[in-house]
Every structure is written in C-alpha cells, then in structure tokens.
Design a protein around this motif. Sequence first.
Motif, PDB file in Angstrom:
ATOM      1  N   SER A  41       0.830  -1.201   0.000  1.00 29.91           N
ATOM      2  CA  SER A  41       0.000   0.000   0.000  1.00 29.91           C
ATOM      3  C   SER A  41       0.862   1.247   0.000  1.00 29.91           C
ATOM      4  CB  SER A  41      -0.927  -0.011   1.214  1.00 29.91           C
ATOM      5  OG  SER A  41      -1.829  -1.090   1.130  1.00 29.91           O
ATOM      6  N   ARG A  42       0.622   2.123  -0.954  1.00 33.70           N
ATOM      7  CA  ARG A  42       1.425   3.326  -1.109  1.00 33.70           C
ATOM      8  C   ARG A  42       0.871   4.500  -0.324  1.00 33.70           C
ATOM      9  NH1 ARG A  42       2.112   2.568  -7.690  1.00 33.70           N
ATOM     10  NH2 ARG A  42       3.666   0.915  -7.597  1.00 33.70           N
ATOM     11  N   ASP A  43      -0.367   4.395   0.145  1.00 35.19           N
ATOM     12  CA  ASP A  43      -0.944   5.439   0.991  1.00 35.19           C
ATOM     13  C   ASP A  43      -2.019   4.800   1.852  1.00 35.19           C
ATOM     14  OD1 ASP A  43      -3.625   5.572  -0.300  1.00 35.19           O
ATOM     15  OD2 ASP A  43      -2.477   6.304  -2.017  1.00 35.19           O
ATOM     16  N   GLU A  44      -2.584   5.573   2.747  1.00 34.28           N
ATOM     17  CA  GLU A  44      -3.567   5.046   3.684  1.00 34.28           C
ATOM     18  C   GLU A  44      -4.987   5.427   3.293  1.00 34.28           C
ATOM     19  OE1 GLU A  44      -2.849   3.101   6.396  1.00 34.28           O
ATOM     20  OE2 GLU A  44      -0.793   3.063   5.674  1.00 34.28           O
ATOM     21  N   THR A  45      -5.188   5.958   2.097  1.00 30.06           N
ATOM     22  CA  THR A  45      -6.503   6.461   1.712  1.00 30.06           C
ATOM     23  C   THR A  45      -7.351   5.438   0.991  1.00 30.06           C
ATOM     24  OG1 THR A  45      -5.664   7.356  -0.377  1.00 30.06           O
ATOM     25  CG2 THR A  45      -5.588   8.801   1.557  1.00 30.06           C
ATOM     26  N   GLN A  46      -6.711   4.500   0.323  1.00 27.11           N
ATOM     27  CA  GLN A  46      -7.471   3.524  -0.458  1.00 27.11           C
ATOM     28  C   GLN A  46      -6.610   2.308  -0.749  1.00 27.11           C
ATOM     29  OE1 GLN A  46      -9.139   5.186  -4.015  1.00 27.11           O
ATOM     30  NE2 GLN A  46      -9.857   3.239  -4.782  1.00 27.11           N
ATOM     31  N   PRO A  47      -7.140   1.098  -0.558  1.00 27.28           N
ATOM     32  CA  PRO A  47      -6.349  -0.098  -0.878  1.00 27.28           C
ATOM     33  C   PRO A  47      -5.932  -0.108  -2.344  1.00 27.28           C
ATOM     34  CG  PRO A  47      -8.317  -0.676   0.383  1.00 27.28           C
ATOM     35  CD  PRO A  47      -8.469   0.760  -0.012  1.00 27.28           C
ATOM     36  N   GLU A  48      -4.750  -0.641  -2.607  1.00 29.32           N
ATOM     37  CA  GLU A  48      -4.285  -0.732  -3.991  1.00 29.32           C
ATOM     38  C   GLU A  48      -5.243  -1.576  -4.827  1.00 29.32           C
ATOM     39  OE1 GLU A  48      -1.789   1.056  -5.026  1.00 29.32           O
ATOM     40  OE2 GLU A  48      -1.314   1.750  -3.004  1.00 29.32           O
ATOM     41  N   PHE A  49      -5.928  -2.516  -4.189  1.00 26.06           N
ATOM     42  CA  PHE A  49      -6.855  -3.386  -4.899  1.00 26.06           C
ATOM     43  C   PHE A  49      -7.954  -2.588  -5.596  1.00 26.06           C
ATOM     44  CE2 PHE A  49     -10.751  -6.102  -4.709  1.00 26.06           C
ATOM     45  CZ  PHE A  49     -10.362  -7.041  -5.657  1.00 26.06           C
ATOM     46  N   PHE A  50      -8.529  -1.586  -4.919  1.00 23.10           N
ATOM     47  CA  PHE A  50      -9.589  -0.786  -5.522  1.00 23.10           C
ATOM     48  C   PHE A  50      -9.094   0.037  -6.697  1.00 23.10           C
ATOM     49  CE2 PHE A  50     -12.135  -0.570  -1.316  1.00 23.10           C
ATOM     50  CZ  PHE A  50     -12.758  -1.767  -1.618  1.00 23.10           C
ATOM     51  N   LYS A  51      -7.806   0.378  -6.689  1.00 23.43           N
ATOM     52  CA  LYS A  51      -7.273   1.286  -7.696  1.00 23.43           C
ATOM     53  C   LYS A  51      -7.107   0.650  -9.073  1.00 23.43           C
ATOM     54  CE  LYS A  51      -4.731   3.893  -4.181  1.00 23.43           C
ATOM     55  NZ  LYS A  51      -3.404   4.306  -3.693  1.00 23.43           N
ATOM     56  N   ILE A  52      -7.251  -0.667  -9.154  1.00 19.67           N
ATOM     57  CA  ILE A  52      -7.076  -1.312 -10.458  1.00 19.67           C
ATOM     58  C   ILE A  52      -8.316  -1.155 -11.346  1.00 19.67           C
ATOM     59  CG2 ILE A  52      -5.434  -2.993  -9.541  1.00 19.67           C
ATOM     60  CD1 ILE A  52      -7.642  -5.084  -9.608  1.00 19.67           C
ATOM     61  N   PHE A  53      -9.460  -0.789 -10.748  1.00 23.19           N
ATOM     62  CA  PHE A  53     -10.707  -0.752 -11.502  1.00 23.19           C
ATOM     63  C   PHE A  53     -10.952   0.598 -12.172  1.00 23.19           C
ATOM     64  CE2 PHE A  53     -11.462  -3.905  -8.106  1.00 23.19           C
ATOM     65  CZ  PHE A  53     -11.728  -5.015  -8.899  1.00 23.19           C
ATOM     66  N   GLN A  54     -11.658   0.555 -13.292  1.00 18.44           N
ATOM     67  CA  GLN A  54     -12.095   1.773 -13.941  1.00 18.44           C
ATOM     68  C   GLN A  54     -13.037   2.540 -13.012  1.00 18.44           C
ATOM     69  OE1 GLN A  54     -13.924   0.813 -17.700  1.00 18.44           O
ATOM     70  NE2 GLN A  54     -12.153  -0.365 -18.422  1.00 18.44           N
TER      71      GLN A  54
END
Length: 217
Positions: A115-128
């Motif tokens: 995780s690069r920050d504490e605001t959002q899991p990296e998993f969620f960031k892969i989606f459009q």
Amino acid sequence: MNDSWFLTVNRQGKNKIQINSTEIYQSLYLEIKQRLELDISVVQVLEWMVNTIVVAYENYQRQHNTEITQLTTGALNNSKGRWHEFIVTGFLAKVALNFYLEYKIPLITFRLPSSRDETQPEFFKIFQTKEFQTSYPLENIETIKKRIFFSSPDYIISVIEDEQLFQSIQPYIELQAQQPEYLGVEIYDLLKGRLKAREVKAFISVKVRNYSVSSII
C-alpha cells in the motif's frame, strides 16, 4: 557461495551483516528449480535455502576472521519471504504464458504493490472509475470505499478484453518467467484504473506456509 551473499553495513558505529537475498536466489536458482521439479514443497525448498545460508555464513566468518555474529531470525525470515515471492511470481508468470499459448485466452497474473498510501487499498485502484457508478458492478462499494482500508491481496488473476493492452503487458510476464528475481510492478501500473470488474477472476494471498486463493468469477 561468494562474498556477495553477505554485505557488511555500519550502523551506529557497529558493523552488521546483511543477507543479499537477491544474489543468493540467483546463485541457487538452478538447484531451486530442480527441487521444485522433483515436487519438493516450496516450504522445504525455503528451509533448505535457510540452512544453506547459515552454513555459508559460518564459512564466510572463518574466511574473513570476522567476529562471530549470529544471523538474526528476522533477517532470515525476511530473506525467506522474498525468496518465496520470487518463486510464486515466476510460477504464476509461466502459468499465464502457457495458458495463453494453449488456449489463446489473455490471462494476466500480476503482483499488487505494498500500500502506497492510507486512503485507499491498492486493490480498488485497479478498476475503472465507472465500475463504481450506479448500475455498474461495484456501485455498492462507492459510498463506503473511502472508509475502507485493508491489506490488498498479493496477486490478481485477470482475463482482459483489450487486446492491445494485453500485448503491452506480455513482455513483462515473459520477464517474470525468465528472470526469477524480477519483482517489478509495471503490470500493475499499466492496469491501474483500467480493469472492469468482470475482468478480475481471482486474487491470491500467499504466506510462506499458506496459500489462500479466492475466486470471484
């Protein structure tokens, strides 16, 4: 074994030994591969590697007349975890390549970064972004995703529909399969914000002694 397996670093005026886990993995890779091909378990291979390093360090100390300093459990466990990552990443890359070769299905396996920050899991960031909008598969998560933080799974298995994107990713999968010590996150960076929910087929969390695979097909 050579001197590059161990590095001497000075911390607070004291010399300490660090394990060069990548160099060790590269040096032992052919033997690791042979053991895995004989169906020796990954756990057993990792224990063999640890024992090899302990013996090698004792020889290193004798050759260099260094003060006897035990390798810490933490240092050995860190190296073991990294070796495990090398093995899993290379294995999944080969599965993806073979799957495409045999079935022509654009299967992608890739690591998620820490995780690069504490605001959002990296998993969620892969989606459009639109996947979280009304009438799209992840709409129920949109209102709460900013309040959710969890450790992302280690790997994602995806079948992507964009052929051009798939072709741009293939060289990195080949790199993972050919260079066992490669742990880049270029695939993640290429896919970030570009996947549809239906393209994510499964995710994997791995520990040295446990594998957890969840399918969301």
